[in-house]
Design an enzyme around this catalytic site. Structure first.
Site, mmCIF file in Angstrom:
data_model
loop_
_atom_site.group_PDB
_atom_site.id
_atom_site.type_symbol
_atom_site.label_atom_id
_atom_site.label_comp_id
_atom_site.label_asym_id
_atom_site.label_seq_id
_atom_site.Cartn_x
_atom_site.Cartn_y
_atom_site.Cartn_z
ATOM 1 N N PHE A 178 57.385 75.796 46.585
ATOM 2 C CA PHE A 178 58.050 74.727 47.329
ATOM 3 C C PHE A 178 59.304 74.238 46.612
ATOM 4 O O PHE A 178 59.260 73.906 45.419
ATOM 5 C CB PHE A 178 57.105 73.533 47.494
ATOM 6 C CG PHE A 178 56.065 73.689 48.554
ATOM 7 C CD1 PHE A 178 56.257 73.169 49.826
ATOM 8 C CD2 PHE A 178 54.874 74.354 48.278
ATOM 9 C CE1 PHE A 178 55.288 73.312 50.812
ATOM 10 C CE2 PHE A 178 53.899 74.501 49.254
ATOM 11 C CZ PHE A 178 54.101 73.976 50.522
ATOM 12 N N ASP A 179 60.397 74.166 47.354
ATOM 13 C CA ASP A 179 61.550 73.413 46.903
ATOM 14 C C ASP A 179 61.140 71.935 46.871
ATOM 15 O O ASP A 179 60.151 71.552 47.501
ATOM 16 C CB ASP A 179 62.706 73.642 47.884
ATOM 17 C CG ASP A 179 63.934 72.832 47.551
ATOM 18 O OD1 ASP A 179 64.310 72.774 46.365
ATOM 19 O OD2 ASP A 179 64.522 72.246 48.482
#
Length: 228
Positions: free
Chosen positions: A21-22
């Site tokens: 995940f960013d």
């Protein structure tokens, strides 16, 4: 952000074991803190930017790249501007932030389904870890990977490679990057992994598709449909 209709596009029937995940624009809406810090830095050079939305383009890419591209700063001035930015961000901006509605439930479901969750962000790792801990999301993530304060791991591709190595991922075809900007997509492609583009953050559908996103979702909940 204006809510868009639910839509998930997925090619094939691929199963992912690792979800990277960013952070900014994917896990959290960090727009207030980041734009306030950018304004603080620009003010040091007598630059006023009343339209906050114009500063959203700073969310996602490395800061030095943004100061250079959007304001024509030299390399030396970029580094100085980043130091000014951090003066504001480390004490105030970091907390001008919120987790997207429904995100914690998505993380919980993915974790219960046996997925390995990792943060891979262009934000300095020390700040990323602080944010994940502040919002009590650390139980969901096995690792938080980010840039170094001195500029090391200066691209999204380098951060992703670092995360892959730190987590000892055996098969890159089982890894999905999830992010809202073209830098997430391009970094993932360089590392040989797929990327799901999210439209509730700060990128556009055109930006993500042009970069080569493997799929697109307009909502937080769409992440589950794509991954599971």
């Amino acid at each position: 952000m204006e809510r868009q209709e639910e839509r998930v596009e997925k090619a094939g029937n691929k199963s992912y074991e690792y979800c990277f995940f960013d952070l900014d624009g994917t896990l959290t809406d960090s727009s207030s803190g980041i734009t306030n810090a950018v304004r603080y830095a620009l003010d040091k050079y007598g630059i006023r930017e009343p339209d906050r939305r114009k500063l959203y383009r700073f969310i996602g890419p490395p800061l030095t790249e943004s100061f250079r591209e959007f304001y024509g700063f030299s390399e030396e001035r970029c580094l100085e501007a980043v130091r000014y930015y951090r003066e504001y961000y480390r004490d105030r901006g970091i907390y001008e932030n919120c987790v997207y509605d429904g995100m914690e439930e998505v993380l919980k479901v993915l974790k219960q389904a046996g997925r390995h969750l990792v943060v891979a962000t262009s934000k300095p790792e020390v700040f990323a870890r602080q944010i994940i801990s502040y919002f009590h999301l650390d139980p969901y993530f096995e690792y938080v990977a980010g840039m170094e304060l001195d500029g090391g791991r200066g691209t999204k591709a380098e951060v992703i490679e670092y995360a892959l190595e730190a987590c000892k991922v055996p098969d890159r075809t089982k890894v999905l990057m999830i992010g809202d900007r073209e830098h997430d997509v391009l970094g993932a492609k360089k590392a040989g992994i797929d990327c799901l583009g999210v439209l509730y953050g700060f990128g556009t559908e055109e930006e993500l598709l042009t970069a080569g996103a493997s799929g697109i979702t307009a909502t937080v909940e769409g992440i589950l449909e794509y991954c599971l």
